[in-house]
Design a protein around this motif. Structure first.
Motif, PDB file in Angstrom:
ATOM      1  N   UNK A  96       0.800  -1.218   0.000  1.00 53.06           N
ATOM      2  CA  UNK A  96       0.000   0.000   0.000  1.00 53.06           C
ATOM      3  C   UNK A  96       0.835   1.272   0.000  1.00 53.06           C
ATOM      4  N   UNK A  97       2.040   1.214   0.504  1.00 53.37           N
ATOM      5  CA  UNK A  97       2.902   2.396   0.567  1.00 53.37           C
ATOM      6  C   UNK A  97       4.282   2.054   0.022  1.00 53.37           C
ATOM      7  N   UNK A  98       5.055   3.075  -0.382  1.00 56.46           N
ATOM      8  CA  UNK A  98       6.415   2.806  -0.836  1.00 56.46           C
ATOM      9  C   UNK A  98       7.250   2.099   0.234  1.00 56.46           C
ATOM     10  N   UNK A  99       7.038   2.454   1.501  1.00 57.35           N
ATOM     11  CA  UNK A  99       7.810   1.842   2.579  1.00 57.35           C
ATOM     12  C   UNK A  99       7.512   0.345   2.693  1.00 57.35           C
ATOM     13  N   UNK A 100       6.240  -0.022   2.549  1.00 52.89           N
ATOM     14  CA  UNK A 100       5.879  -1.437   2.620  1.00 52.89           C
ATOM     15  C   UNK A 100       6.425  -2.208   1.424  1.00 52.89           C
ATOM     16  N   UNK A 101       6.314  -1.624   0.243  1.00 51.47           N
ATOM     17  CA  UNK A 101       6.841  -2.286  -0.946  1.00 51.47           C
ATOM     18  C   UNK A 101       8.344  -2.519  -0.817  1.00 51.47           C
ATOM     19  N   UNK A 102       9.049  -1.550  -0.271  1.00 47.83           N
ATOM     20  CA  UNK A 102      10.486  -1.698  -0.064  1.00 47.83           C
ATOM     21  C   UNK A 102      10.766  -2.784   0.972  1.00 47.83           C
ATOM     22  N   UNK A 103      10.023  -2.768   2.066  1.00 50.03           N
ATOM     23  CA  UNK A 103      10.264  -3.729   3.146  1.00 50.03           C
ATOM     24  C   UNK A 103      10.120  -5.167   2.671  1.00 50.03           C
ATOM     25  N   UNK A 104       9.116  -5.421   1.852  1.00 54.87           N
ATOM     26  CA  UNK A 104       8.844  -6.797   1.445  1.00 54.87           C
ATOM     27  C   UNK A 104       9.558  -7.211   0.166  1.00 54.87           C
ATOM     28  N   UNK A 105       9.760  -6.272  -0.759  1.00 54.75           N
ATOM     29  CA  UNK A 105      10.239  -6.652  -2.085  1.00 54.75           C
ATOM     30  C   UNK A 105      11.657  -6.216  -2.403  1.00 54.75           C
ATOM     31  N   UNK A 106      12.188  -5.221  -1.674  1.00 59.87           N
ATOM     32  CA  UNK A 106      13.474  -4.658  -2.063  1.00 59.87           C
ATOM     33  C   UNK A 106      14.378  -4.439  -0.855  1.00 59.87           C
ATOM     34  N   UNK A 107      15.605  -4.025  -1.137  1.00 63.40           N
ATOM     35  CA  UNK A 107      16.565  -3.682  -0.086  1.00 63.40           C
ATOM     36  C   UNK A 107      16.352  -2.246   0.379  1.00 63.40           C
ATOM     37  N   UNK A 108      16.951  -1.940   1.516  1.00 57.15           N
ATOM     38  CA  UNK A 108      16.829  -0.584   2.058  1.00 57.15           C
ATOM     39  C   UNK A 108      17.474   0.460   1.152  1.00 57.15           C
ATOM     40  N   UNK A 109      18.493   0.068   0.385  1.00 55.19           N
ATOM     41  CA  UNK A 109      19.201   1.049  -0.439  1.00 55.19           C
ATOM     42  C   UNK A 109      18.852   0.947  -1.929  1.00 55.19           C
ATOM     43  N   UNK A 110      17.803   0.209  -2.257  1.00 52.18           N
ATOM     44  CA  UNK A 110      17.368   0.151  -3.656  1.00 52.18           C
ATOM     45  C   UNK A 110      16.847   1.525  -4.083  1.00 52.18           C
ATOM     46  N   UNK A 111      17.256   2.030  -5.232  1.00 53.94           N
ATOM     47  CA  UNK A 111      16.787   3.354  -5.675  1.00 53.94           C
ATOM     48  C   UNK A 111      15.264   3.464  -5.656  1.00 53.94           C
ATOM     49  N   UNK A 112      14.777   4.616  -5.230  1.00 53.13           N
ATOM     50  CA  UNK A 112      13.345   4.821  -5.062  1.00 53.13           C
ATOM     51  C   UNK A 112      12.572   4.621  -6.361  1.00 53.13           C
ATOM     52  N   UNK A 113      13.169   4.997  -7.490  1.00 56.67           N
ATOM     53  CA  UNK A 113      12.440   4.882  -8.745  1.00 56.67           C
ATOM     54  C   UNK A 113      12.146   3.427  -9.107  1.00 56.67           C
ATOM     55  N   UNK A 114      13.038   2.515  -8.712  1.00 54.04           N
ATOM     56  CA  UNK A 114      12.817   1.092  -8.972  1.00 54.04           C
ATOM     57  C   UNK A 114      11.663   0.578  -8.120  1.00 54.04           C
ATOM     58  N   UNK A 115      11.658   0.975  -6.844  1.00 47.87           N
ATOM     59  CA  UNK A 115      10.590   0.554  -5.937  1.00 47.87           C
ATOM     60  C   UNK A 115       9.240   1.079  -6.420  1.00 47.87           C
ATOM     61  N   UNK A 116       9.198   2.352  -6.768  1.00 46.32           N
ATOM     62  CA  UNK A 116       7.937   2.963  -7.184  1.00 46.32           C
ATOM     63  C   UNK A 116       7.449   2.413  -8.520  1.00 46.32           C
ATOM     64  N   UNK A 117       8.363   2.148  -9.444  1.00 45.39           N
ATOM     65  CA  UNK A 117       7.973   1.579 -10.727  1.00 45.39           C
ATOM     66  C   UNK A 117       7.297   0.230 -10.536  1.00 45.39           C
ATOM     67  N   UNK A 118       7.856  -0.585  -9.675  1.00 44.16           N
ATOM     68  CA  UNK A 118       7.271  -1.885  -9.388  1.00 44.16           C
ATOM     69  C   UNK A 118       5.918  -1.739  -8.701  1.00 44.16           C
ATOM     70  N   UNK A 119       5.845  -0.883  -7.700  1.00 42.06           N
ATOM     71  CA  UNK A 119       4.615  -0.738  -6.922  1.00 42.06           C
ATOM     72  C   UNK A 119       3.461  -0.257  -7.803  1.00 42.06           C
ATOM     73  N   UNK A 120       3.746   0.643  -8.731  1.00 46.78           N
ATOM     74  CA  UNK A 120       2.678   1.189  -9.569  1.00 46.78           C
ATOM     75  C   UNK A 120       2.205   0.181 -10.627  1.00 46.78           C
ATOM     76  N   UNK A 121       3.053  -0.773 -10.964  1.00 44.48           N
ATOM     77  CA  UNK A 121       2.646  -1.789 -11.942  1.00 44.48           C
ATOM     78  C   UNK A 121       2.046  -3.014 -11.280  1.00 44.48           C
ATOM     79  N   UNK A 122       2.243  -3.160  -9.973  1.00 43.71           N
ATOM     80  CA  UNK A 122       1.718  -4.320  -9.259  1.00 43.71           C
ATOM     81  C   UNK A 122       0.192  -4.332  -9.306  1.00 43.71           C
ATOM     82  N   UNK A 123      -0.354  -5.519  -9.421  1.00 45.40           N
ATOM     83  CA  UNK A 123      -1.803  -5.665  -9.474  1.00 45.40           C
ATOM     84  C   UNK A 123      -2.296  -6.601  -8.393  1.00 45.40           C
ATOM     85  N   UNK A 124      -3.589  -6.793  -8.290  1.00 51.00           N
ATOM     86  CA  UNK A 124      -4.156  -7.657  -7.251  1.00 51.00           C
ATOM     87  C   UNK A 124      -3.718  -9.103  -7.408  1.00 51.00           C
TER      88      UNK A 124
END
Length: 268
Positions: free
Chosen positions: A150-178
């Motif tokens: 639901x949030x960038x912080x949650x997507x990072x916590x579950x799917x990525x590392x703490x130092x993964x660039x924000x644009x990678x995290x957000x790109x994934x989160x916005x394309x993720x579906x149900x």
């Protein structure tokens, strides 16, 4: 018609096509950010599919009612279109789906990337529940399971590392579906993989900072298939994290040690 992204061409050196199967919330797109071009350039036919209800693949029933068996049927349909014996590469829930598929079918080879273990989702669920019990309880009333992203912080916590660039995290989160709560939670909690029926050679890869699948679970998967787990310093989305080329290179190197031409003729 299931969505398929198809790149490259099989040849004498790499005769077996590669079939990439995504995990929960994702689609064929997650392999198309780098993996497909990497393997196409290396001389493989690289194919990514979207399971029903993901990407642009339709579903003939409400997504919450879609089962792992349905996903296995999807993999079988695309594998048959590819000649019946591709190399199967699955991430997370896609890895569990591949394991279920291999109970009854053989493949040239299989690669499990941050996959749920043969024991299913219970251990992973307990790990998540202990961290966020309230949100987990609420998720049972959300058949899409999107609360976990639901949030960038949650997507990072579950799917990525703490130092993964924000644009990678957000790109994934916005394309993720149900995701189907039945396929992701109920089915893998009630049904173990019958590993003794799996005869396909398996490579097991995991991530040291995986927010879903623990290192212990990855090691358990490897033991079940008589091999040793290999780990990369990254988060759960090993195909999208910086350093994904190291994962792809390891898969490529391992495949080159297999007699894929011979296995392709015997599989199916």
């Amino acid at each position: 018609m299931l969505e398929v992204i198809d790149k490259g061409a099989a040849g004498q050196v790499h005769p077996a096509p590669l079939l990439f199967v995504h995990g929960g919330w994702h689609g064929a797109w997650c392999w198309d950010d780098g993996f497909l071009d990497y393997f196409a350039d290396a001389g493989y036919r690289a194919v990514a599919m979207s399971l029903r209800g993901h990407g642009t693949s339709p579903t003939d029933k409400p997504l919450p009612k879609v089962s792992v068996t349905d996903y296995v049927d999807d993999v079988r349909a695309v594998a048959d279109d590819l000649g019946g014996s591709p190399v199967l590469i699955g991430h997370s829930l896609g890895g569990y789906t591949i394991q279920r598929y291999l109970e009854d079918r053989r493949a040239a080879a299989a690669v499990l990337v941050g996959s749920l273990p043969p024991s299913g989702v219970l251990g992973t669920s307990l790990r998540v529940w202990c961290r966020r019990p309230t949100m987990t309880i609420e998720s049972w009333n959300d058949p899409t399971l999107l609360k976990f992203l639901a949030t960038p912080a949650l997507a990072r916590e579950y799917l990525f590392c703490a130092d993964t660039p924000e644009d990678i995290v957000e790109s994934c989160r916005h394309r993720a579906g149900p995701e189907s709560i039945r396929a992701a939670m109920t089915d893998p909690m009630l049904r173990r993989v019958k590993t003794k029926r799996v005869t396909t050679p398996v490579l097991v890869l995991g991530a040291t900072h995986d927010g879903f699948v623990s290192k212990a679970a990855v090691r358990a998967t490897a033991r079940a298939y008589g091999t040793t787990a290999e780990f990369f310093t990254m988060g759960h989305n090993m195909m999208l994290e910086p350093g994904w080329t190291d994962v792809a290179a390891r898969i490529d190197a391992w495949l080159q040690t297999r007699d894929l031409a011979g296995r392709s003729q015997l599989s199916g």
